[in-house]
Design an enzyme around this catalytic site. Structure first.
Site, PDB file in Angstrom:
ATOM      1  N   ARG A 210       0.850  -1.213   0.000  1.00 32.47           N
ATOM      2  CA  ARG A 210       0.000   0.000   0.000  1.00 32.47           C
ATOM      3  C   ARG A 210       0.874   1.247   0.000  1.00 32.47           C
ATOM      4  O   ARG A 210       0.585   2.231  -0.691  1.00 32.47           O
ATOM      5  CB  ARG A 210      -0.890   0.009   1.248  1.00 32.47           C
ATOM      6  CG  ARG A 210      -1.955  -1.048   1.232  1.00 32.47           C
ATOM      7  CD  ARG A 210      -2.679  -1.087   2.574  1.00 32.47           C
ATOM      8  NE  ARG A 210      -3.666  -2.154   2.566  1.00 32.47           N
ATOM      9  CZ  ARG A 210      -3.876  -3.000   3.564  1.00 32.47           C
ATOM     10  NH1 ARG A 210      -3.191  -2.880   4.678  1.00 32.47           N
ATOM     11  NH2 ARG A 210      -4.782  -3.935   3.466  1.00 32.47           N
ATOM     12  N   PHE A 226     -11.364  -4.203  -5.675  1.00 29.27           N
ATOM     13  CA  PHE A 226     -11.345  -5.132  -4.539  1.00 29.27           C
ATOM     14  C   PHE A 226     -10.788  -4.374  -3.324  1.00 29.27           C
ATOM     15  O   PHE A 226      -9.819  -4.786  -2.696  1.00 29.27           O
ATOM     16  CB  PHE A 226     -10.488  -6.376  -4.831  1.00 29.27           C
ATOM     17  CG  PHE A 226     -10.827  -7.061  -6.130  1.00 29.27           C
ATOM     18  CD1 PHE A 226     -11.868  -7.978  -6.183  1.00 29.27           C
ATOM     19  CD2 PHE A 226     -10.128  -6.779  -7.299  1.00 29.27           C
ATOM     20  CE1 PHE A 226     -12.187  -8.617  -7.379  1.00 29.27           C
ATOM     21  CE2 PHE A 226     -10.452  -7.405  -8.494  1.00 29.27           C
ATOM     22  CZ  PHE A 226     -11.468  -8.332  -8.548  1.00 29.27           C
ATOM     23  N   ASP A 248     -15.898  -2.692  -4.594  1.00 30.48           N
ATOM     24  CA  ASP A 248     -15.925  -3.979  -3.885  1.00 30.48           C
ATOM     25  C   ASP A 248     -17.355  -4.502  -3.938  1.00 30.48           C
ATOM     26  O   ASP A 248     -18.307  -3.722  -3.979  1.00 30.48           O
ATOM     27  CB  ASP A 248     -15.466  -3.818  -2.424  1.00 30.48           C
ATOM     28  CG  ASP A 248     -14.980  -5.137  -1.819  1.00 30.48           C
ATOM     29  OD1 ASP A 248     -13.754  -5.317  -1.669  1.00 30.48           O
ATOM     30  OD2 ASP A 248     -15.839  -5.999  -1.528  1.00 30.48           O
ATOM     31  N   SER A 249     -17.501  -5.823  -3.927  1.00 26.68           N
ATOM     32  CA  SER A 249     -18.855  -6.391  -3.990  1.00 26.68           C
ATOM     33  C   SER A 249     -19.507  -6.429  -2.608  1.00 26.68           C
ATOM     34  O   SER A 249     -20.712  -6.633  -2.504  1.00 26.68           O
ATOM     35  CB  SER A 249     -18.791  -7.801  -4.572  1.00 26.68           C
ATOM     36  OG  SER A 249     -17.892  -8.586  -3.817  1.00 26.68           O
ATOM     37  N   ASP A 298      -6.556  -6.120  -6.673  1.00 33.40           N
ATOM     38  CA  ASP A 298      -6.166  -6.991  -5.559  1.00 33.40           C
ATOM     39  C   ASP A 298      -7.269  -8.014  -5.297  1.00 33.40           C
ATOM     40  O   ASP A 298      -7.930  -7.978  -4.253  1.00 33.40           O
ATOM     41  CB  ASP A 298      -5.887  -6.135  -4.312  1.00 33.40           C
ATOM     42  CG  ASP A 298      -5.376  -6.967  -3.146  1.00 33.40           C
ATOM     43  OD1 ASP A 298      -4.872  -8.092  -3.374  1.00 33.40           O
ATOM     44  OD2 ASP A 298      -5.464  -6.492  -1.998  1.00 33.40           O
ATOM     45  N   CYS A 338      -3.000 -13.562  -4.699  1.00 35.58           N
ATOM     46  CA  CYS A 338      -2.700 -14.168  -3.395  1.00 35.58           C
ATOM     47  C   CYS A 338      -2.917 -15.679  -3.465  1.00 35.58           C
ATOM     48  O   CYS A 338      -3.107 -16.340  -2.448  1.00 35.58           O
ATOM     49  CB  CYS A 338      -3.525 -13.528  -2.283  1.00 35.58           C
ATOM     50  SG  CYS A 338      -5.284 -13.631  -2.547  1.00 35.58           S
TER      51      CYS A 338
END
Ligand code: SAH
Length: 394
Positions: A210, A226, A248-249, A298, A338
């Site tokens: 970040r 995300f 974002d969801s 991300d 990830c």
């Protein structure tokens, strides 16, 4: 007394200090060790290899702990490992940062134990029967070493089912954490809810990344995909981004992001949240003719295992292709994976494939990894999961 004898030729992993031995490598079990019991593991030639946790039905039948035959795996042993792990995080914790991962399982020689620090509270994940068996000792050692206000259990059911254990959640010791714990990372305040099962903690593994990315955001239009509770968004605003759109969801994630924005006193007019599927939203933004100077991608883990690799590769490719098409000329893309199953070389290939499809030339400016509170043991490459690329898209 020897408890476990391995098949001939199956001692290699243990000799190389890999902490896992699969059930197929076992020749003989002497006696009837309980699941999670510490056993002595020997080669077919009856030479000592290591001490480890045994489990009769897990695919990973042995989780190795100690390679020195003269040591005893007792409370002192755990205390030493825990203290070493905690001490190695001292560099991270300071006036600006009071949250990090204190114990990262195999990487800290404590297979199946994860300890996260959220200001004065600790969150524990116990993912092996061996750790479950000595949970009381672990809690005791953590109290003495850290004097926390409370210790909370966040042991996820899906990770525990391999060892036939149910999920566990609740207060283990001390006071219940407030609904929102206020933590500091790189001087930014975040609200974290560890108690509510619906909400999760915080992705402290992106702390360094970040900071690195946000250094490119001053005066720029940023798209944070995300976003979760705003890790990248808030760092970019702190560094003087002109505008950030966070996608974002999860409504809950964006609600927390809104809280975090206020807590830090950032101007709300500089940030917009969009609750949507990122893949859908990127297409909408493209149709609207929007362009950005900086984009963060991300996503969650697309490849939970090697078998999911092909499908995941296509998903990463499509996501990155769309991202590249939304960038201004010479824009910056920070893209992550990830998934442990996707290694850096594979990830680069996927990104090259995306660039080709987008018709873009791309320069790698930097490679991202996981931070030092998520160390990777050379003898345990499976512990490496987070990777990313900082790209200039021409
Ligand atoms: N960048 C974040 C962490 C991202 S975690 C940080 O710095 O803290 C992954 C996030 O992706 C989660 O918040 C999850 O809600 C969100 N997510 C998962 N699938 C999604 C999708 N298809 N579209 C949008 N968001 C999604």
């Amino acid at each position: 007394m020897i408890d476990i004898i391995l098949k001939k030729g199956k001692e290699k992993a243990a000799v190389l200090r890999h902490p896992w031995i699969f059930s197929g490598a076992i020749e003989k079990v002497n006696g009837a060790p309980a699941n999670g019991e510490v056993v002595k593991v020997c080669s077919a030639a009856k030479e000592f290899l290591a001490y480890g946790y045994y489990h009769s039905t897990s695919r990973i039948a042995l989780r190795l702990l100690e390679w020195n035959e003269d040591r005893t795996v007792d409370k002192n042993w755990y205390q030493e490992k825990l203290k070493t792990a905690i001490a190695s995080r001292e560099r991270i914790l300071n006036a600006d940062t009071n949250t990090c991962r204190l114990v990262f399982s195999e990487a800290d020689f404590l297979p199946g134990l994860i300890v996260d620090k959220y200001a004065d509270f600790l969150s524990l994940q116990i993912l092996s029967a061996g750790m479950e068996a000595i949970k009381a000792d672990i809690i005791d050692i953590l109290i003495t070493a850290l004097n926390p206000k409370g210790i909370f259990d966040k042991s996820d059911a899906s990770a525990r089912k391999h060892e036939n254990m149910e999920g566990e959640q609740g207060l283990l010791w001390g006071e219940n954490p407030p609904e929102f714990i206020e933590v500091l990372e790189s001087g930014i305040i975040y609200h974290i809810n560890i108690a509510d099962g619906q909400k999760s903690g915080f992705y402290c593994d992106q702390r360094d990344n970040r900071q690195i990315l946000s250094a490119y955001s001053k005066g720029k239009n940023v798209l944070d995909c995300f976003s979760y509770s705003g890790g990248f968004t808030l760092n970019c605003l702190q560094q003087g981004a002109a505008n950030v759109i966070s996608v974002d969801s999860s409504a809950l994630a964006l609600e927390t992001l809104a809280h975090n924005l206020k807590l830090n006193g950032f101007k709300e007019t500089l940030q917009t949240s969009i609750q949507s599927d990122v893949n859908k939203q990127l297409r909408i933004l493209k149709e609207e003719g929007k362009k950005f100077d900086v984009i963060v991608l991300d996503p969650p883990k697309y490849a939970p295992s090697k078998s999911a690799l092909d499908r995941a590769a296509r998903a990463y490719k499509d996501l990155n292709r769309l991202g590249m098409l939304l960038l201004e000329s010479r824009g910056i893309l920070a893209t992550f994976s990830c998934s442990g199953a996707v290694d850096m070389e594979t990830f680069k290939q996927i990104i090259a494939w995306a660039a080709l499809d987008a018709g873009k030339e791309v320069q790698i400016l930097k490679q991202f990894n996981q931070p030092e509170d998520h160390p990777v043991r050379l003898s345990f490459p499976e512990g490496e999961y987070l990777k990313g690329l900082l790209l200039r898209v021409l």
